[in-house]
Design a protein around this motif. Sequence first.
Motif, PDB file in Angstrom:
ATOM      1  N   ASP A 110       0.866  -1.183   0.000  1.00 40.16           N
ATOM      2  CA  ASP A 110       0.000   0.000   0.000  1.00 40.16           C
ATOM      3  C   ASP A 110       0.905   1.235   0.000  1.00 40.16           C
ATOM      4  O   ASP A 110       1.663   1.447   0.934  1.00 40.16           O
ATOM      5  N   ARG A 112      -0.352   4.422  -0.736  1.00 35.44           N
ATOM      6  CA  ARG A 112      -1.221   5.604  -0.744  1.00 35.44           C
ATOM      7  C   ARG A 112      -0.756   6.709   0.188  1.00 35.44           C
ATOM      8  O   ARG A 112      -0.994   7.878  -0.091  1.00 35.44           O
ATOM      9  N   GLU A 139      -1.973  -0.997  -3.670  1.00 34.70           N
ATOM     10  CA  GLU A 139      -3.017  -0.027  -3.331  1.00 34.70           C
ATOM     11  C   GLU A 139      -2.390   1.344  -3.578  1.00 34.70           C
ATOM     12  O   GLU A 139      -1.369   1.688  -2.982  1.00 34.70           O
ATOM     13  N   HIS A 167      -8.422   6.061  -5.011  1.00 32.97           N
ATOM     14  CA  HIS A 167      -8.009   4.710  -4.629  1.00 32.97           C
ATOM     15  C   HIS A 167      -8.059   3.792  -5.845  1.00 32.97           C
ATOM     16  O   HIS A 167      -9.123   3.508  -6.387  1.00 32.97           O
ATOM     17  N   GLN A 169      -6.410   0.047  -7.400  1.00 32.76           N
ATOM     18  CA  GLN A 169      -5.673  -1.177  -7.140  1.00 32.76           C
ATOM     19  C   GLN A 169      -4.948  -1.530  -8.429  1.00 32.76           C
ATOM     20  O   GLN A 169      -5.560  -1.576  -9.495  1.00 32.76           O
TER      21      GLN A 169
END
Length: 175
Positions: A110, A112, A139, A167, A169
């Motif tokens: 992730d 982000r 992510e 967001h 993926q």
Amino acid sequence: MNNDNLISLDVRPIISKGNDPFKEIMEIVNKLSNKQTLEIINSFEPIPLINKLKREGYITRTDKSDAGIVHTYFKKTTELKSSDEFSLENNNIAFDEKFKQFVGKLKQIDVRDLEMPEPMTTILEELEILPIGNALFVEHKKVPQFLLPELKERNFEILYNKKSDHHLQLLIFKA
């Protein structure tokens, strides 16, 4: 590289606000004449931008100061642009099918909450150690524009699934 007709853009304030300066940079690049030089001021060397603009016929030079400031210069050498662009297409069916193929062979990260350029460097570092036949599930908060040509150059494919405006993926695997 002669710095007459120098157009300078300090991207550090843009990045410090959590924004990607790519759009602003490309707006300037698209308006550059053959006599002008673009100077990008940053805290790191913009390798993906350098690679992209080299493919489009620019010569570059990077100067790093002891204070950690990086000046990268771009000068147009030709009007020809690369037609070999790499884009990211949203295809949920392909994403879901490919995701199923990699169940049990996925490394998940992730990025982000990471500051630029950490999302890209983190993804590239993970891909370096990714076992053959596995995929990287990422992510992310946006389409990683600078990463796309790097992935193509390294023979990776990328699919994405848009969860919301901030967001995504990503599924990255060897072609």
